[in-house]
Design a protein around this motif. Structure first.
Motif, PDB file in Angstrom:
ATOM      1  N   LYS A 116       0.721  -1.205  -0.133  1.00 45.37           N
ATOM      2  CA  LYS A 116       0.363  -0.587   0.205  1.00 45.37           C
ATOM      3  C   LYS A 116       0.915   1.328   0.125  1.00 45.37           C
ATOM      4  O   LYS A 116       0.849   2.606  -0.558  1.00 45.37           O
ATOM      5  CB  LYS A 116      -0.663   0.245   1.082  1.00 45.37           C
ATOM      6  N   GLU A 117       1.887   1.274   0.607  1.00 48.97           N
ATOM      7  CA  GLU A 117       2.674   2.441   0.700  1.00 48.97           C
ATOM      8  C   GLU A 117       3.617   2.343  -0.523  1.00 48.97           C
ATOM      9  O   GLU A 117       3.655   3.566  -0.936  1.00 48.97           O
ATOM     10  CB  GLU A 117       3.885   2.464   2.190  1.00 48.97           C
ATOM     11  N   GLY A 150       2.097   2.083  -3.644  1.00 49.42           N
ATOM     12  CA  GLY A 150       1.438   3.118  -4.436  1.00 49.42           C
ATOM     13  C   GLY A 150       0.623   2.088  -5.033  1.00 49.42           C
ATOM     14  O   GLY A 150      -0.436   2.409  -5.931  1.00 49.42           O
ATOM     15  N   THR A 151       0.622   0.846  -4.889  1.00 50.02           N
ATOM     16  CA  THR A 151      -0.620  -0.448  -4.652  1.00 50.02           C
ATOM     17  C   THR A 151      -1.643  -0.161  -4.413  1.00 50.02           C
ATOM     18  O   THR A 151      -1.446  -0.183  -3.125  1.00 50.02           O
ATOM     19  CB  THR A 151       0.031  -1.699  -4.151  1.00 50.02           C
ATOM     20  N   ARG A 152      -2.439  -0.017  -4.948  1.00 50.19           N
ATOM     21  CA  ARG A 152      -4.246  -0.001  -4.641  1.00 50.19           C
ATOM     22  C   ARG A 152      -4.388  -1.294  -4.354  1.00 50.19           C
ATOM     23  O   ARG A 152      -5.044  -1.735  -4.630  1.00 50.19           O
ATOM     24  CB  ARG A 152      -4.711   0.457  -5.557  1.00 50.19           C
ATOM     25  N   VAL A 153      -4.190  -1.876  -2.826  1.00 43.41           N
ATOM     26  CA  VAL A 153      -4.962  -3.012  -2.260  1.00 43.41           C
ATOM     27  C   VAL A 153      -6.056  -2.929  -1.336  1.00 43.41           C
ATOM     28  O   VAL A 153      -6.872  -1.059  -0.532  1.00 43.41           O
ATOM     29  CB  VAL A 153      -4.519  -2.996  -0.971  1.00 43.41           C
ATOM     30  N   VAL A 154      -7.265  -2.811  -2.020  1.00 43.74           N
ATOM     31  CA  VAL A 154      -8.457  -3.251  -2.496  1.00 43.74           C
ATOM     32  C   VAL A 154      -9.400  -3.599  -0.413  1.00 43.74           C
ATOM     33  O   VAL A 154     -10.225  -3.360  -0.110  1.00 43.74           O
ATOM     34  CB  VAL A 154      -9.240  -2.679  -2.755  1.00 43.74           C
ATOM     35  N   ILE A 214      -8.143  -1.104   5.567  1.00 38.47           N
ATOM     36  CA  ILE A 214      -8.492  -2.207   4.338  1.00 38.47           C
ATOM     37  C   ILE A 214      -9.824  -3.129   4.897  1.00 38.47           C
ATOM     38  O   ILE A 214      -9.609  -4.286   5.725  1.00 38.47           O
ATOM     39  CB  ILE A 214      -6.997  -2.802   4.178  1.00 38.47           C
ATOM     40  N   HIS A 236     -15.964  -4.848  -4.996  1.00 38.96           N
ATOM     41  CA  HIS A 236     -13.977  -4.129  -6.013  1.00 38.96           C
ATOM     42  C   HIS A 236     -14.165  -4.399  -6.627  1.00 38.96           C
ATOM     43  O   HIS A 236     -14.363  -5.440  -7.304  1.00 38.96           O
ATOM     44  CB  HIS A 236     -13.235  -4.128  -5.276  1.00 38.96           C
ATOM     45  N   GLU A 285       5.962   2.393  -9.202  1.00 38.38           N
ATOM     46  CA  GLU A 285       4.999   2.292 -10.234  1.00 38.38           C
ATOM     47  C   GLU A 285       3.735   1.577  -8.773  1.00 38.38           C
ATOM     48  O   GLU A 285       2.960   1.789  -8.200  1.00 38.38           O
ATOM     49  CB  GLU A 285       4.354   2.167 -11.328  1.00 38.38           C
ATOM     50  N   SER A 286       4.740   0.601  -8.604  1.00 35.85           N
ATOM     51  CA  SER A 286       3.361  -0.840  -8.310  1.00 35.85           C
ATOM     52  C   SER A 286       4.231  -1.927  -7.560  1.00 35.85           C
ATOM     53  O   SER A 286       5.764  -2.112  -7.941  1.00 35.85           O
ATOM     54  CB  SER A 286       2.310  -1.189  -9.472  1.00 35.85           C
TER      55      SER A 286
END
Lengths: 335, 259
Positions: B2-3, B5-9, B24, B37, B105-106
């Motif tokens: 998450k830190e 930048g990955t969008r952990v939904v 989360i 999601h 990025e990810s």
């Protein structure tokens, strides 16, 4: 987990692969007449070392082999046969399916056989009549169904990485497995507890492999640990082992590893190579320090990654040499 | 992740549905999570005995990219679920892998961010920590994507698949391949290169020069059976294909085209 010949043959008999009559023993046996006495070792090349012998005096032969340090024997009937063939099934890594390997040149090292046939038998359908026919035709032998189905079962139901018969003897009473090599998938041993109990073996870790040299090697991650061993060799040293502490090792695990390597009498110096991701350098340093007083051998630590500065400070305090790059660490170990 | 930048939904853990971890939401099943999601990837840390179920669940939920970090899953189970995923259009990375990172990025995995910087080198590896080590040594040049494909004998995405993708990826200029003994993926890469199917420059490193045969070296996949996939076979295949081979991980840098 590599099984002894007699353990492999026990599984053979369970899955319907014919084996010679025989008994497992550590000492004297009651046996009439001629027999083959086979030392039970995990290493190959027993024949060349004189550890497989046809004899008329079984107990005398056992005694002789006992004197050369062998503890366990398989005594078997002598099987008269006309030909020897090779057959194995293993998990094929590229197709992800069991693969049958056979050769009419049995009894020799299969890596050296010139005539070899491989056949993928997908898990979804298992061995079928036409597979068996194909192999029988190629090897010019009839009656291979029980052997092929048996080996297949060892791979798919007993979770073997490899189930091998070399040689498979062709006799006038059908084919008989003269030897066995079975290597079980360590990851699947948890579902074969009964078998392990029956053969008296325990789950073992693949994180430690002993070698011939005198420099103890500890790393985190299999690739990094292997690369460290290779560098020691390339720079003129000989690694004494491969030991991977695993991902996220804590101080207890590190301590246990350093003691294990340090207590190996062959080890003169220890090289530790850690790149901390999920592993924390302070935990590593603490583990090393608590083992250091018992081990009393020079330790060289390459330590970078998560919490590295804390780790370095701790090592510095007790005077253990630490490095940031592997090449200088290896260089100092070999000096 | 998450830190980075990955969008952990969402997280999934049976029996823990309804709770929150670092803000989360956690669900009991993957089906529950995808109702709430939009999900295009899943990462699995489930213990080995239950990991196969988690893979099937993710595939059935239609997730197209599944990273399996878990180590010690029985080989035959891996063979079964990788095929299941393949026939249903899901890609599996791993098992027994650190995942992948597109620097800055990810991150989908457990690779430590300190080793990576945005750049033009694509790295594919069968290892974990050795990948971090090599990436950090190449930090000056930076990386386009770094993927640890896993140390198991059977894996969802093979080295040759990734090399092909790097070859077609406009962000990647040069390719680094980190292999080890066992299997024949490295030989396949060499074959593709010598047949001209890979255009970009490749540099290779293979671990396991000192490994004895038929011994598993930590990774379930790092083992040589019946003489297949030995250290020499890989080195020779690369040399024949004109792929430079680094003797140590520290030599890789010198074998790249641009310094």
């Amino acid at each position: 987990m590599k099984l002894y010949e007699y353990e492999g043959k026990l599984i053979f008999s369970k899955v319907g692969i014919p084996i010679p009559k025989g008994i497992v023993t550590e000492g004297r046996v009651v046996w009439n007449g001629k027999a083959v006495v086979k030392a039970q070792l995990l290493e190959g090349g027993r024949g060349k070392r004189g550890l497989v012998k046809v004899t008329d005096d079984v107990n005398k032969t056992i005694e002789e082999m006992r004197n050369s340090g062998i503890g366990k024997f398989l005594v078997e009937e002598v099987v008269e046969h006309t030909r020897e063939i090779y057959m194995s099934i293993m998990m094929d890594r590229s197709s992800g399916e069991p693969m049958l390997v056979s050769s009419p040149q049995g009894g020799i090292n299969v890596e050296e056989a010139s005539d070899i046939k491989t056949l993928i038998i997908p898990i979804e359908r298992g061995p079928r009549g036409y597979d068996i026919f194909t192999v029988e035709k190629y090897l010019r032998v009839k009656g291979l169904e029980s052997v092929i189905k048996g080996l297949y079962k060892i791979v798919t139901e007993y979770d073997a990485d490899l189930a091998e018969i070399n040689p498979l003897a062709v006799t006038d009473r059908g084919v008989i497995a003269l030897d066995s090599k079975v290597i079980l998938d360590d990851n699947a041993l948890f579902r074969h507890e009964e078998l392990l109990k029956e053969i008296g073996r325990k789950e073992e870790s693949d994180n430690y492999v002993e070698l011939d040299g005198d420099i103890g090697i500890i790393g985190n991650g299999a690739g990094l640990t292997m690369a460290t061993m290779d560098m020691v060799k390339l720079m003129g040293g000989m690694p004494a082992d491969f030991l991977d502490v695993g991902g996220g090792a804590d101080k207890e695990r590190v301590k246990e590893c350093v003691l294990k390597v340090g207590n190996n009498p062959k080890v003169k110096k220890i090289l530790i190579n850690i790149y901390g991701g999920i592993t924390r350098c302070d935990q590593v340093a603490e583990g090393i320090i608590s083992a250091y007083t018992d081990v009393k051998k020079p330790i060289f630590v390459r330590l970078v990654g998560t919490n590295e500065e804390e780790g370095w400070k701790m090592l510095e305090k007790v005077g253990i040499k630490f490095y940031q790059d592997v090449e200088s660490a290896v260089g100092d170990v070999l000096r | 992740m998450k830190e980075y930048g990955t969008r952990v939904v969402a997280g999934v853990s049976p029996g823990k549905g309804g709770s929150l971890v670092s803000g989360i939401p956690v669900y009991d099943t993957v089906q529950d999570a995808i109702k709430e999601h939009e999900v295009d990837a899943s990462i699995i840390f489930v213990p080995a005995k239950f990991a196969s179920d988690a893979v099937y669940e993710a595939v059935d939920a239609g997730i197209k990219l599944i990273v399996v970090v878990t180590e010690h899953i029985p080989v035959i189970d891996v063979a079964k679920f990788t095929r299941y995923a393949l026939t249903r259009g899901s890609r599996i990375i791993g098992p027994n892998c650190p995942g992948l990172i597109v620097p800055e990025e990810s991150l989908l995995g457990i690779l430590p961010p300190r080793a990576f910087k945005k750049g033009k080198i694509g790295i594919v590896s069968r290892s974990g920590t050795l990948t971090y080590e090599v990436s950090e040594l190449l930090k000056d040049r930076g990386q386009s994507t770094v993927i640890g494909i896993g140390g198991d004998p059977i894996i969802g995405t093979k080295m040759q698949d990734i090399v092909k993708m790097f070859d077609e990826d406009p962000q990647t200029e040069e390719i680094v391949v980190i292999g080890e003994i066992g299997g024949t993926m490295e030989e396949e890469v060499a074959k593709m290169k010598s047949e001209g199917r890979i255009k970009k420059h490749i540099v290779a490193y293979i671990a396991g020069l000192t490994a004895p045969k038929e011994k598993r070296m930590g990774h379930a996949g790092a083992v040589v059976y019946m003489g297949m996939g030995t250290f020499d076979s890989k080195i020779n295949a690369f040399r024949k294909a004109g792929i430079p081979v680094a003797k140590t991980p520290y030599e890789i840098k010198d074998l790249l085209l641009k310094v």
